[in-house]
Design a protein around this motif. Structure first.
Motif, PDB file in Angstrom:
ATOM      1  N   VAL A   1       8.251  18.068  -5.077  1.00 15.79           N
ATOM      2  CA  VAL A   1       8.366  17.696  -3.655  1.00 15.79           C
ATOM      3  C   VAL A   1       9.393  16.575  -3.458  1.00 15.79           C
ATOM      4  CG1 VAL A   1       7.115  16.970  -1.571  1.00 15.79           C
ATOM      5  CG2 VAL A   1       5.916  18.324  -3.313  1.00 15.79           C
ATOM      6  N   PHE A   2       9.312  15.539  -4.302  1.00 10.37           N
ATOM      7  CA  PHE A   2      10.194  14.366  -4.156  1.00 10.37           C
ATOM      8  C   PHE A   2      10.901  14.064  -5.484  1.00 10.37           C
ATOM      9  CE2 PHE A   2       6.405  13.534  -1.489  1.00 10.37           C
ATOM     10  CZ  PHE A   2       6.994  13.427  -0.253  1.00 10.37           C
ATOM     11  N   ARG A   3      12.218  14.007  -5.471  1.00  9.78           N
ATOM     12  CA  ARG A   3      12.940  13.589  -6.673  1.00  9.78           C
ATOM     13  C   ARG A   3      13.491  12.158  -6.533  1.00  9.78           C
ATOM     14  NH1 ARG A   3      14.321  17.104 -10.680  1.00  9.78           N
ATOM     15  NH2 ARG A   3      16.138  15.793 -11.090  1.00  9.78           N
ATOM     16  N   ASN A   4      13.076  11.468  -5.459  1.00  9.55           N
ATOM     17  CA  ASN A   4      13.521  10.083  -5.244  1.00  9.55           C
ATOM     18  C   ASN A   4      12.316   9.254  -4.816  1.00  9.55           C
ATOM     19  OD1 ASN A   4      16.659  10.574  -5.181  1.00  9.55           O
ATOM     20  ND2 ASN A   4      15.731  12.165  -3.892  1.00  9.55           N
ATOM     21  N   ILE A   5      11.995   8.226  -5.609  1.00 15.34           N
ATOM     22  CA  ILE A   5      10.793   7.434  -5.352  1.00 15.34           C
ATOM     23  C   ILE A   5      11.156   5.952  -5.325  1.00 15.34           C
ATOM     24  CG2 ILE A   5       8.499   6.778  -6.231  1.00 15.34           C
ATOM     25  CD1 ILE A   5       8.540   9.694  -5.395  1.00 15.34           C
ATOM     26  N   GLY A   6      10.689   5.241  -4.280  1.00 13.21           N
ATOM     27  CA  GLY A   6      10.900   3.795  -4.182  1.00 13.21           C
ATOM     28  C   GLY A   6       9.579   3.072  -3.975  1.00 13.21           C
ATOM     29  N   ILE A   7       9.318   2.106  -4.841  1.00 18.06           N
ATOM     30  CA  ILE A   7       8.048   1.363  -4.794  1.00 18.06           C
ATOM     31  C   ILE A   7       8.362  -0.117  -4.611  1.00 18.06           C
ATOM     32  CG2 ILE A   7       5.978   0.755  -6.123  1.00 18.06           C
ATOM     33  CD1 ILE A   7       6.329   3.496  -7.575  1.00 18.06           C
ATOM     34  N   PHE A   8       8.057  -0.647  -3.424  1.00 21.95           N
ATOM     35  CA  PHE A   8       8.417  -2.035  -3.103  1.00 21.95           C
ATOM     36  C   PHE A   8       7.147  -2.891  -3.077  1.00 21.95           C
ATOM     37  CE2 PHE A   8      11.236   0.392   0.183  1.00 21.95           C
ATOM     38  CZ  PHE A   8      12.024   0.934  -0.823  1.00 21.95           C
ATOM     39  N   SER A   9       7.079  -3.935  -3.892  1.00 23.78           N
ATOM     40  CA  SER A   9       5.995  -4.936  -3.838  1.00 23.78           C
ATOM     41  C   SER A   9       4.608  -4.323  -3.875  1.00 23.78           C
ATOM     42  CB  SER A   9       6.116  -5.765  -2.552  1.00 23.78           C
ATOM     43  OG  SER A   9       7.392  -6.317  -2.416  1.00 23.78           O
ATOM     44  N   SER A  10       4.431  -3.358  -4.746  1.00 24.79           N
ATOM     45  CA  SER A  10       3.122  -2.710  -4.790  1.00 24.79           C
ATOM     46  C   SER A  10       2.136  -3.506  -5.622  1.00 24.79           C
ATOM     47  CB  SER A  10       3.255  -1.307  -5.365  1.00 24.79           C
ATOM     48  OG  SER A  10       1.965  -0.775  -5.609  1.00 24.79           O
ATOM     49  N   GLY A  11       0.875  -3.438  -5.234  1.00 25.43           N
ATOM     50  CA  GLY A  11      -0.183  -4.099  -5.995  1.00 25.43           C
ATOM     51  C   GLY A  11      -0.737  -3.231  -7.113  1.00 25.43           C
ATOM     52  N   ILE A  12      -0.251  -1.977  -7.236  1.00 25.20           N
ATOM     53  CA  ILE A  12      -0.856  -1.064  -8.226  1.00 25.20           C
ATOM     54  C   ILE A  12      -0.734  -1.540  -9.658  1.00 25.20           C
ATOM     55  CG2 ILE A  12      -0.806   1.217  -7.128  1.00 25.20           C
ATOM     56  CD1 ILE A  12       2.004   1.480  -8.578  1.00 25.20           C
TER      57      ILE A  12
ATOM     58  N   MET B   1       0.833  -1.211   0.000  1.00 19.06           N
ATOM     59  CA  MET B   1       0.000   0.000   0.000  1.00 19.06           C
ATOM     60  C   MET B   1       0.866   1.258   0.000  1.00 19.06           C
ATOM     61  SD  MET B   1      -2.922   1.219   2.762  1.00 19.06           S
ATOM     62  CE  MET B   1      -1.907   2.159   3.920  1.00 19.06           C
ATOM     63  N   GLY B   2       1.946   1.235   0.768  1.00 17.59           N
ATOM     64  CA  GLY B   2       2.848   2.387   0.837  1.00 17.59           C
ATOM     65  C   GLY B   2       3.591   2.616  -0.476  1.00 17.59           C
ATOM     66  N   GLY B   3       3.781   1.533  -1.239  1.00 15.66           N
ATOM     67  CA  GLY B   3       4.357   1.668  -2.572  1.00 15.66           C
ATOM     68  C   GLY B   3       3.349   2.337  -3.503  1.00 15.66           C
ATOM     69  N   GLY B   4       2.098   1.951  -3.351  1.00 18.09           N
ATOM     70  CA  GLY B   4       1.019   2.587  -4.117  1.00 18.09           C
ATOM     71  C   GLY B   4       0.935   4.070  -3.806  1.00 18.09           C
ATOM     72  N   GLN B   5       1.060   4.409  -2.538  1.00 12.87           N
ATOM     73  CA  GLN B   5       1.028   5.830  -2.161  1.00 12.87           C
ATOM     74  C   GLN B   5       2.220   6.575  -2.762  1.00 12.87           C
ATOM     75  OE1 GLN B   5       0.644   4.961   2.054  1.00 12.87           O
ATOM     76  NE2 GLN B   5      -1.487   5.650   2.058  1.00 12.87           N
ATOM     77  N   SER B   6       3.376   5.909  -2.800  1.00 12.53           N
ATOM     78  CA  SER B   6       4.562   6.551  -3.387  1.00 12.53           C
ATOM     79  C   SER B   6       4.355   6.776  -4.889  1.00 12.53           C
ATOM     80  CB  SER B   6       5.805   5.686  -3.144  1.00 12.53           C
ATOM     81  OG  SER B   6       5.969   5.459  -1.760  1.00 12.53           O
TER      82      SER B   6
END
Lengths: 371, 371
Positions: free
Chosen positions: B274-285, B259-264
């Protein structure tokens, strides 16, 4: 998993409609409707367990059987409880476990569920709209256990951006608990934030330690000596190196509940060069439930034979106990003996048994007297 | 209570003598001998429950029946497990509860027991003899929920006595978890301490938030929009007011698991200011277990139609997934689609299902790439 949660949620929602005027305790996990606190402070429980033969709630030393309906849902109520924080267990066919509906807290040597029943006049235990300090988890290396050990440190709101130095309170949990106790169950940060904001307590750092020393005899003479080294040779130097502390005995306090009160008695009192402020809450050292007697002069040489010298070594000597705690009769007896000998000791009692509401109130009072 | 504990301890001691070459996991509570990790990474359980009809262990989606002996003690083993941190439950006559022998962790929307099976090569997840940072619990006032909310903030070892400013990572838990996840299950502090000490990661502040917004629709469009306000209008200003932060997009990262990957993805990617660095781990999106398809360009306008512009907005765009996680096929498919369009995205996978060891490894890698 999601289906089960949904079914449970619907079931609980349906049951909820039947009850009125209940409160959902803050200790329940978000989506759980039960337990309820009823207006008479009895607690209502609901649990789905179609295959169980007996489901009970075990709270404050009393077990209550729940009743099963035709759908396998168990419901039931306890007798009215006193306000405050109570550990409890669900007992499923004889196995005592934490209630999945509740947050868990380390107590009784395992993760316990608990219910926090609000009490009028205890608003200082809650988060209020005042400047908030921080609670920090750090690790220090213990030469007693030869391992890295965690410690929680509360710093007041002014600490972060300021340059001041602060007095330090070393606070101790009871048997079967650890350094989490005063932070989570004890609500130390709220109490400090609120009293500091009201100008009723001095700004201070509060260090919540793990005073269990594994493999060193627990609450024995050897355990006490091991923890004395842990505290004076490991924890205090680490804290004073890491934080902006005032580093004299006048600005150090040692206090604790139950086992931690015993440690404050046996380690703190004989060391006026380290601590001039001592708080002993609900300790069993004065004879406690077993009713043994102790010799105050033998335990703390000089306390009775050189009372003037003993008094000179301390700024605050505070003792408290719950009024329904079996430890209170001995605690009073020995406090009276101290007073009769001229020892400057302050004693107070609070309604309640051997439990956290008494300890929150004790700390709340102690911290207003010191520094 | 003490008698029961003693009896259990003796019983466990007796049983322990039978086993050889096992490891006691760090997730067991002090005095509990079980569960054991056996050399083949199967887990051995022992539980006293004379009145129960069926005791099971439920771990990683598989239930194992234990067997009862004539004294009412249940024993049994699981199949060999993969290394890492696994939530598990004890099921007593059909009721799923936390094992009293284990520490509890907030996951699956309740306090779960868990077992941490060590893995060679993952020493950075452990406490080592390096300078240690602090993990601080603070409260900020949320105008989204109109309440005080807790947040955990890791500050590196050099923060306390220094004057430097630091970049900040905003890190997000999964569904059914909260801000405790990355601190306790994720071991963020150990990973940061060890990588910083080895010169492999930049010193940074790590903010572990509770990205559940109660009553605002959870993982829906409305929930996402509510959390976007929570993060950008409440959490970030609070953190930047309280700590010595570098306050530009280059020095901010947003990452999270499931879920937190989806939010990212939905909150972080469209906000390069705002953010120039994004990490998405095991997202269901990316379709996840349900297999829905998404339109990348629709979800993040410009990602495919203005790839150059999209790439210019980011320094690091990181995606990862567990190799046994059902989400991996879609994650790979969409990452390939991005790469084909010229999106600068880094993808990696790790052995494991939808679980913390994958997320620890993902964070461990992500943090070495940013700032």
């Amino acid at each position: 998993m999601k289906k089960i949660l949904l079914a449970t949620a619907l079931l609980l929602a349906a049951m909820t409609a039947r009850s009125q005027d209940y409160t959902i305790p803050v200790t329940n996990i978000n989506q759980h409707g039960y337990p309820h606190i009823m207006p008479d402070l009895s607690l209502q429980f609901v649990m789905r367990a179609p295959d169980a033969n007996l489901v009970q709630v075990d709270i404050c030393g009393v077990k209550y059987d729940l009743s099963k309906d035709e759908k396998g849902v168990w419901t039931g109520s306890t007798a009215p409880q006193v306000p405050g924080f109570h550990y409890y267990s669900i007992v499923i066919d004889g196995v005592s476990v934490a209630d999945p509906a509740s947050e868990s807290f380390y107590g009784c040597s395992r993760m316990m569920s608990a219910i926090d029943i609000p009490e009028a006049g205890c608003e200082d235990f809650e988060v209020k709209d005042v400047p908030h300090g921080q609670v920090r988890e750090l690790r220090y290396y213990s030469k007693v256990t030869n391992s890295w050990r965690p410690v929680f440190v509360y710093t007041p709101a002014s600490y972060e951006s300021g340059k001041k130095t602060y007095p330090v309170i070393y606070i101790h949990h009871g048997g079967g608990e650890d350094h989490r106790g005063w932070v989570e169950q004890g609500r130390t940060a709220n109490i400090m934030d609120n009293l500091i904001a009201a100008g009723k307590a001095k700004e201070a750092i509060v260090v919540s330690v793990n005073s269990n020393v594994p493999g060193r005899g627990g609450y024995s003479k050897e355990g006490m000596s091991a923890y004395a080294s842990e505290l004076t040779e490991n924890i205090i130097p680490f804290i004073e190196k890491t934080f902006r502390c005032k580093k004299d005995a006048k600005n150090r306090a040692m206090c604790g509940l139950s086992m931690g009160g015993g440690q404050s008695f046996y380690i703190g009192l004989p060391r006026p060069e380290v601590f001039r402020n001592i708080g002993i809450f609900s300790s069993g050292i004065f004879g406690g439930i077993q009713g043994q007697s102790i010799d105050l002069e033998k335990e703390v040489p000089g306390m009775l034979s050189n009372t003037q010298g003993f008094n000179k070594g301390l700024d605050v000597f505070y003792i408290s106990c719950g009024e329904q705690d079996p430890r209170i009769s001995h605690t009073k007896k020995y406090t009276d003996q101290m007073k009769a000998a001229g020892v400057k000791v302050y004693f107070n009692s609070f309604p309640g048994d051997h439990e956290w509401q008494v300890w929150r109130k004790s700390f709340h009072e102690f911290v207003q007297k010191i520094f």
